[in-house]
Design a protein around this motif. Sequence first.
Motif, PDB file in Angstrom:
ATOM      1  N   VAL A 192      44.621 -15.326  89.928  1.00 29.23           N
ATOM      2  CA  VAL A 192      44.651 -16.085  88.670  1.00 29.23           C
ATOM      3  C   VAL A 192      44.101 -17.484  88.932  1.00 29.23           C
ATOM      4  O   VAL A 192      44.720 -18.296  89.635  1.00 29.23           O
ATOM      5  N   ASP A 193      42.918 -17.776  88.389  1.00 30.07           N
ATOM      6  CA  ASP A 193      42.273 -19.069  88.615  1.00 30.07           C
ATOM      7  C   ASP A 193      41.241 -19.299  87.520  1.00 30.07           C
ATOM      8  O   ASP A 193      40.537 -18.363  87.135  1.00 30.07           O
ATOM      9  N   ASP A 194      41.155 -20.534  87.023  1.00 31.57           N
ATOM     10  CA  ASP A 194      40.214 -20.798  85.930  1.00 31.57           C
ATOM     11  C   ASP A 194      38.776 -20.944  86.422  1.00 31.57           C
ATOM     12  O   ASP A 194      37.837 -20.909  85.630  1.00 31.57           O
ATOM     13  N   SER A 195      38.576 -21.085  87.728  1.00 27.89           N
ATOM     14  CA  SER A 195      37.227 -21.242  88.278  1.00 27.89           C
ATOM     15  C   SER A 195      36.665 -19.883  88.686  1.00 27.89           C
ATOM     16  O   SER A 195      37.232 -19.203  89.552  1.00 27.89           O
ATOM     17  N   ALA A 196      35.537 -19.506  88.105  1.00 29.43           N
ATOM     18  CA  ALA A 196      34.905 -18.227  88.436  1.00 29.43           C
ATOM     19  C   ALA A 196      34.488 -18.201  89.905  1.00 29.43           C
ATOM     20  O   ALA A 196      34.611 -17.169  90.577  1.00 29.43           O
ATOM     21  N   LEU A 197      34.027 -19.364  90.416  1.00 27.79           N
ATOM     22  CA  LEU A 197      33.601 -19.434  91.813  1.00 27.79           C
ATOM     23  C   LEU A 197      34.779 -19.224  92.765  1.00 27.79           C
ATOM     24  O   LEU A 197      34.682 -18.468  93.734  1.00 27.79           O
ATOM     25  N   VAL A 198      35.913 -19.873  92.459  1.00 28.27           N
ATOM     26  CA  VAL A 198      37.097 -19.711  93.318  1.00 28.27           C
ATOM     27  C   VAL A 198      37.608 -18.269  93.245  1.00 28.27           C
ATOM     28  O   VAL A 198      37.984 -17.683  94.271  1.00 28.27           O
ATOM     29  N   ARG A 199      37.605 -17.684  92.052  1.00 35.34           N
ATOM     30  CA  ARG A 199      38.027 -16.273  91.920  1.00 35.34           C
ATOM     31  C   ARG A 199      37.163 -15.378  92.803  1.00 35.34           C
ATOM     32  O   ARG A 199      37.665 -14.500  93.509  1.00 35.34           O
ATOM     33  N   VAL A 207      42.463  -6.046  95.954  1.00 35.14           N
ATOM     34  CA  VAL A 207      42.387  -6.928  94.780  1.00 35.14           C
ATOM     35  C   VAL A 207      42.190  -6.036  93.557  1.00 35.14           C
ATOM     36  O   VAL A 207      41.137  -5.411  93.391  1.00 35.14           O
ATOM     37  N   VAL A 208      43.221  -5.957  92.713  1.00 34.68           N
ATOM     38  CA  VAL A 208      43.158  -5.042  91.559  1.00 34.68           C
ATOM     39  C   VAL A 208      42.583  -5.726  90.320  1.00 34.68           C
ATOM     40  O   VAL A 208      42.257  -5.052  89.340  1.00 34.68           O
ATOM     41  N   GLY A 209      42.454  -7.056  90.357  1.00 39.35           N
ATOM     42  CA  GLY A 209      41.897  -7.731  89.196  1.00 39.35           C
ATOM     43  C   GLY A 209      41.921  -9.234  89.354  1.00 39.35           C
ATOM     44  O   GLY A 209      42.499  -9.782  90.306  1.00 39.35           O
ATOM     45  N   THR A 210      41.264  -9.917  88.422  1.00 37.04           N
ATOM     46  CA  THR A 210      41.281 -11.379  88.361  1.00 37.04           C
ATOM     47  C   THR A 210      41.583 -11.792  86.929  1.00 37.04           C
ATOM     48  O   THR A 210      41.321 -11.040  85.987  1.00 37.04           O
ATOM     49  N   ALA A 211      42.124 -12.995  86.782  1.00 35.54           N
ATOM     50  CA  ALA A 211      42.430 -13.521  85.439  1.00 35.54           C
ATOM     51  C   ALA A 211      42.019 -14.979  85.401  1.00 35.54           C
ATOM     52  O   ALA A 211      42.177 -15.706  86.387  1.00 35.54           O
ATOM     53  N   PHE A 212      41.486 -15.424  84.239  1.00 36.81           N
ATOM     54  CA  PHE A 212      40.937 -16.780  84.147  1.00 36.81           C
ATOM     55  C   PHE A 212      41.928 -17.799  83.578  1.00 36.81           C
ATOM     56  O   PHE A 212      41.688 -18.995  83.614  1.00 36.81           O
ATOM     57  N   ASP A 213      43.067 -17.322  83.031  1.00 40.70           N
ATOM     58  CA  ASP A 213      44.105 -18.247  82.580  1.00 40.70           C
ATOM     59  C   ASP A 213      45.428 -17.465  82.483  1.00 40.70           C
ATOM     60  O   ASP A 213      45.446 -16.233  82.595  1.00 40.70           O
ATOM     61  N   PRO A 214      46.557 -18.154  82.278  1.00 35.17           N
ATOM     62  CA  PRO A 214      47.853 -17.469  82.254  1.00 35.17           C
ATOM     63  C   PRO A 214      47.983 -16.391  81.178  1.00 35.17           C
ATOM     64  O   PRO A 214      48.693 -15.393  81.381  1.00 35.17           O
ATOM     65  N   PHE A 215      47.309 -16.570  80.036  1.00 37.03           N
ATOM     66  CA  PHE A 215      47.408 -15.575  78.963  1.00 37.03           C
ATOM     67  C   PHE A 215      46.676 -14.294  79.356  1.00 37.03           C
ATOM     68  O   PHE A 215      47.164 -13.178  79.117  1.00 37.03           O
ATOM     69  N   ASP A 216      45.515 -14.470  79.987  1.00 33.99           N
ATOM     70  CA  ASP A 216      44.784 -13.331  80.526  1.00 33.99           C
ATOM     71  C   ASP A 216      45.627 -12.665  81.627  1.00 33.99           C
ATOM     72  O   ASP A 216      45.727 -11.436  81.701  1.00 33.99           O
ATOM     73  N   ALA A 217      46.264 -13.492  82.461  1.00 34.34           N
ATOM     74  CA  ALA A 217      47.094 -12.974  83.557  1.00 34.34           C
ATOM     75  C   ALA A 217      48.251 -12.137  83.032  1.00 34.34           C
ATOM     76  O   ALA A 217      48.582 -11.088  83.602  1.00 34.34           O
ATOM     77  N   ARG A 218      48.863 -12.600  81.959  1.00 35.30           N
ATOM     78  CA  ARG A 218      50.006 -11.881  81.385  1.00 35.30           C
ATOM     79  C   ARG A 218      49.614 -10.455  81.005  1.00 35.30           C
ATOM     80  O   ARG A 218      50.346  -9.498  81.283  1.00 35.30           O
ATOM     81  N   GLU A 219      48.438 -10.302  80.378  1.00 38.07           N
ATOM     82  CA  GLU A 219      47.972  -8.966  79.982  1.00 38.07           C
ATOM     83  C   GLU A 219      47.622  -8.118  81.207  1.00 38.07           C
ATOM     84  O   GLU A 219      47.925  -6.928  81.268  1.00 38.07           O
ATOM     85  N   LYS A 220      46.991  -8.761  82.210  1.00 36.37           N
ATOM     86  CA  LYS A 220      46.576  -8.021  83.414  1.00 36.37           C
ATOM     87  C   LYS A 220      47.811  -7.554  84.212  1.00 36.37           C
ATOM     88  O   LYS A 220      47.786  -6.487  84.814  1.00 36.37           O
TER      89      LYS A 220
END
Length: 374
Positions: free
Chosen positions: A10-17, A32-45
């Motif tokens: 979970v990180d807002d930076s695409a490069l860091v992800r 690594v099963v997935g990435t999320a760009f913010d907490p709301f995206d993370a909640r769904e993932k």
Amino acid sequence: MSTPIKVLIVDDSALVRKMLQEMLSTDPAIQVVGTAFDPFDAREKIKQLHPDVLTLDVEMPKMDGVTFLKNLMRLHPVPVVMVSTLTEKGADVTFEAMDLGAVDFVTKPKIDLAHTFEDYTVEICTKVKTAGKVSKRMLERQYARYVANQTKRPVMASASVTSEQKRSTDAVLPKSSFNSKHFKTTDKVVALGASTGGTEAIKEVLMRLPATAPGIVITQHIPAAFSGPFAKRMDTITEMTVQQAQDGQQILPGHVYIAPGDKHLMIARDGARYVCRLNDGPPVNRHKPSVDVMYRSVVQNVGPNAIGVLLTGMGADGAAGMKELQDVGAPTMAQDEKTSVVWGMPGEAVKLGAANFVMPLEQVASKILELANR
């Protein structure tokens, strides 16, 4: 073959992800099963992917990492490794995350990481695998402790030492007094080591100690940018005076000295006094500061006047040194497995027969005082 640890980044930076995904994917024990760009995206993932571990950016848009972590630990505890910036603000937020139940943290990977890529990869993979072993019950216990401490705070503020009282204590035992000839050697010196989960464990011990406790030297595995803020944070929660150790500083009762994150902390004798010595030598047990380095200096210069304490932590740093402390007649204690985030360091000490006492975290402070008063 065991099932790989499923990780959500979970990180807002695409490069860091992308960088974190590349690093974690080098270890066959991690998926690594997935990435999320913010907490709301993370909640769904989290609902879709059921990860075993999260890596969580401290600073994100829409909802910061700590607010998200608070909701996560309350509703759906998952082991978390925080990804933190190397700044004072980053340190403060990271320590708050550890309060809430984050297992560990790594610093934000630098864009020009090429020359340290391998070291960073080993560090983050090791910490993610360690987090994967932390039980849901441990996370729930840590969050319950956080909630209890929050509700106690107003009471503690009136009961604990105020800034004004602390200043008056410093007038009697001034922080600069290591140059003074008027102080006798501390009767006892407590040497405490910790690693993963240690920032919270140390806090739990120091909160329970009075200003009359013996001088304490602490080696906690921590980045150099975080050791100063950590010392300041600890100074606000205990009646003792806590500071980052300085070279040549006298060890006084009622004071706590925390090793800088890039130096070994050693104890030396200067006439009748015990003093802190900072050493810029190579890492020992892959750590600088190293608990074994501190313990061995205590063996040589304090001997049976010492009390050895080893708290939660990954690896074996401190176990051999604790055995040497025990062999010279210093009482030793290790945190038990049930209350340790990671029973690596204390567990290794117990295997060696180096711990005279093995006990839950909440009993460590009272045992220190009991041994100091013998």
